[in-house]
Design an enzyme around this catalytic site. Structure first.
Site, PDB file in Angstrom:
ATOM      1  N   ASP A 154      -4.740   3.196  -0.576  1.00 49.38           N
ATOM      2  CA  ASP A 154      -5.571   2.616   0.485  1.00 49.38           C
ATOM      3  C   ASP A 154      -5.121   3.179   1.827  1.00 49.38           C
ATOM      4  OD1 ASP A 154      -3.088   1.194   0.293  1.00 49.38           O
ATOM      5  OD2 ASP A 154      -3.939  -0.378   1.558  1.00 49.38           O
ATOM      6  N   GLU A 163      -1.532  -1.597   0.280  1.00 43.80           N
ATOM      7  CA  GLU A 163      -0.306  -1.465   1.087  1.00 43.80           C
ATOM      8  C   GLU A 163      -0.567  -1.754   2.563  1.00 43.80           C
ATOM      9  OE1 GLU A 163       3.092   0.227   3.296  1.00 43.80           O
ATOM     10  OE2 GLU A 163       0.990   0.760   3.527  1.00 43.80           O
TER      11      GLU A 163
END
Lengths: 477, 477
Positions: free
Chosen positions: A100, A166
């Site tokens: 991400d 994250e």
């Protein structure tokens, strides 16, 4: 040189355009975990990554993490786990990364489309996620790819753990790692994380330490509601006056923490450690450049690096409940909450720090003889982490750096925290290495994020060489 | 009793329902000056007031003030000026009030429709503007009305100055008053303002002093942008640390101002003044009730009132640029601006206060040995005001209070500022009296604003009786 490195390096060079294409495809998927409307793209990115790994011959699973806490209409993106190789005679290395990215919009000030990899004349590859953390994640895929293309035996068993949350607090990951530590990750011999940066732009580093963080709130309240300072000023104890007084007793302008006993918790500086800082490729100019000002506290780079890496620091972040807008308002706030945090280092245990903080804050408030009410509490804490840089995991990485870049890496620590590091160490009980690919100028989280082509291609060689040296290193502490 | 008072009082009682109807009509016009969409209602209210005054025989003018600065699509509401009587042998009293009101919405928590006068079983008349300031303004109209109905000669020439922007900073009024001081207002012998409140609920007061206010900003800046406290904490001078340190040197928890020399500017407390405070109808319970807490600094009411009225105070209002939201953020703010103000009293001159403040702040910052940059400046100032309570304007009002309420009024000062007071004093050179109608529980600016029927009707008698005593008082200082 380890025997298989030369053909591997040649293959990486030969495949470099393919590897850049791989990164281009990854950057094109706007896998922004913080924005609801992009959640489908995060899933798409996880699927793409799983497909790539499968095509490279890895056994891949997408592990669901359930609903997102507090946003139950959203599914958390899966952890993409993969195994490449299952040879009992080889070491097993667990690598972590995330697929991400941070949000990015042209109107934030990007010079190029953030989700379109754009390479300039200096071979800087611009795009959201290029360095954080799609480049490093794809580095591992490139390593497998080059080995297959060149027909070189893979030196280790590789376990991958790539998450998709994250940039939004790694929701659900800690529990997953704990749960899989004796299952999917049970063969792990060492862990390698590539999700931080070189200290500068020229010299690679290996990172063996992170500071922890204890975040505190001090609340002081008095009247039942905000007061008009004209009407009541001078007649009542003002919470803001008390808060400012208490907060002024936490740290001085030179960064010295004023909480009695706190510095006694800090591991003493050994003569051996002292010698480490002089060799680090860092200058006071680097500091001034990062600050955009010459307001550094310490005169030397050694003392500056120690202040950032191996000593605690205390920062006052702000005040909740007081007047914070531009302009003028003559309010006496009824209740104010001061926020500060302490960056912790070995051997500061959170409970000990809390006790010293609470005692000191209460003692300073008591000295004020105020009728207001004080409360002080810990908002959250995260422990510091220091690995042994003499472990074979680090010596293998060091040899790889020397092989690829021709220099000995800087052995660094970082002032901030990367919580997953500690989670992996505690869950697996194995040595964890931070092996960055990008440089200090990559602007992760900022506009115009980039990864230099050199860092990506030589970085791919570095990750591969590291695995080869890992296979050869004798067992150590 | 002044000879004409008895028939005047009788007429006020006889007309009380009409007077309440007059207030009902005024409250029904939502003349909210702060909201663009209500500007037409403010104009409508000015027109209504002018019509009422005209119907009572006054010569009325609506004076335009031009466009609203910063909101040039809006016309400022007019100042409604009126003259009632033009007899060279009578004193001329200039009265001030305002016909605009604060915003009010049911959903703010009002128990009744804010723009519908609602009278409860205890004769409390609820409605926005009832006490601030439509009730007092209509009090003057009621006085004229009762005199006309009862056929009593009006004792003075009355000049009215009713503005429509008081709740939005009295835009344009100062210049208007200055310009008219030698024209429309040139005959003024004294000024009376009814726009404040009794200290409690039972006993009227006359107000002869207001504190001034000097508002300061302290800016401290260091790095070019906000920093991550993990990465940089301990290595750079932090503006917030410096600001908290400097602000902790301004005032202590007991309200003592720590700026050297500042208290030397304060007029000494005389034995005569000291005796004034004991008689004031006020208790420590009143203070605790207002605070909603027992966090008063001083043990006695005398010392408390002195702290609010005749001594300076320093309040720290907040910090701009630091983290002010709930939750946790580990930022090192690059630039922070602390806001504080000093309530000033005789004989503190603004320039002297500024110099002491600037010198002290700079000296305390210099002690920190910080490489950050300090700036300190005055945002705005407003002077304190103290009138002579021995002037005939006050003795007339005092006799009126005794006549209507049977008690000697408290002679009070206020801690906050009412800037127009000083403007009238300076423009006309005449004595200014603050003669409040409402009580301390009227909740001006808050939800459920009200005016007690007693305060409105007896207050109308008070305003009329004041004018009669004004006509009789011998000339004084």
């Amino acid at each position: 040189m380890a025997p298989q490195l030369e053909p591997f390096f040649k293959q990486v060079d030969a495949s470099s355009n393919d590897f850049i294409d791989r990164l281009r495809k990854a950057v094109a998927i706007p896998s922004v975990s913080a924005q609801d409307e992009n959640r489908k793209d995060v899933f798409r990115m996880g699927q793409w990554l799983a497909d790539e790994l499968t095509a490279l011959g890895a056994e891949v699973e997408q592990r669901p993490l359930g609903k997102q806490p507090g946003k139950e209409h959203l599914e958390l993106p899966p952890v993409v786990v993969a195994r490449y190789g299952n040879d009992k005679n080889k070491r097993t290395i667990l690598v972590y990364g995330h697929y991400d990215v941070q949000p990015a919009l042209m109107e934030d000030g990007w010079a190029t489309e953030p989700f379109e990899l754009t390479i300039d004349e200096k071979d800087r590859m611009y795009g959201r996620g290029a360095t954080d953390d799609k480049g490093p994640v794809l580095g591992w895929l490139n390593v497998i790819d080059a080995h297959r293309k060149a027909g070189i035996e893979f030196p280790v068993n590789l376990l991958c753990c790539f998450e998709g949350m994250e940039e939004y607090g790694s929701e659900g990951l800690d529990d997953f790692i704990q749960a899989e530590s004796k299952k999917y990750f049970k063969d792990t011999d060492a862990v390698c994380i590539s999700d931080n940066y070189w200290l500068g732009t020229e010299k690679p580093c290996l990172t063996y330490g992170l500071r922890g963080c204890n975040y505190y709130s001090i609340s002081i309240s008095g009247p039942a509601q905000d007061l008009h300072s004209g009407v009541f000023g001078g007649s009542a104890h003002e919470p803001m006056t008390d808060l400012v007084n208490v907060m002024s007793k936490l740290v001085d302008s030179q960064g010295n923490i004023l909480i009695p006993g706190l510095m006694d918790l800090v591991a003493p500086l050994t003569e051996e450690e002292k010698t480490l800082y002089g060799n680090i490729s860092y200058t006071m100019d680097n500091l001034h450049e990062s600050l955009g000002a010459e307001t550094g506290i310490h005169p030397t780079k050694e003392r500056t690096l120690m202040a950032r890496w191996r000593y605690p620091s205390l920062s006052i972040h702000g005040v909740e409940g007081a007047y914070s807008a531009p302009g003028a308002k003559t309010v006496i706030p009824a209740k104010v909450i001061g926020k500060f945090s302490i960056r912790t280092v070995p051997n500061m245990e959170s409970e000990d720090v809390n006790k010293l903080v609470f005692d000191h804050v209460k003692a300073e408030f008591a000295k004020l003889n105020s009728k207001n009410t004080l409360d002080v509490w810990l908002q959250h804490d995260g422990k510091w982490w220091v690995a042994s840089p003499k472990h074979w995991n680090f010596s293998a990485a060091s040899k790889a750096v020397q092989q690829v870049f021709g220099v000995e890496p800087d052995m660094t620590r970082e002032g901030g925290s990367i919580p997953v590091t500690l989670t992996f160490e505690q869950a697996t009980g194995k040595n964890v290495l931070l092996l960055p690919m990008g440089s200090s100028t990559d602007a992760a989280h900022s506009i115009n994020e980039k990864l230099d082509k050199r860092n990506y291609i030589e970085g791919t060689k570095l990750l591969g060489a590291y695995l080869h040296y890992v296979a050869e290193e004798p067992t150590s502490a």
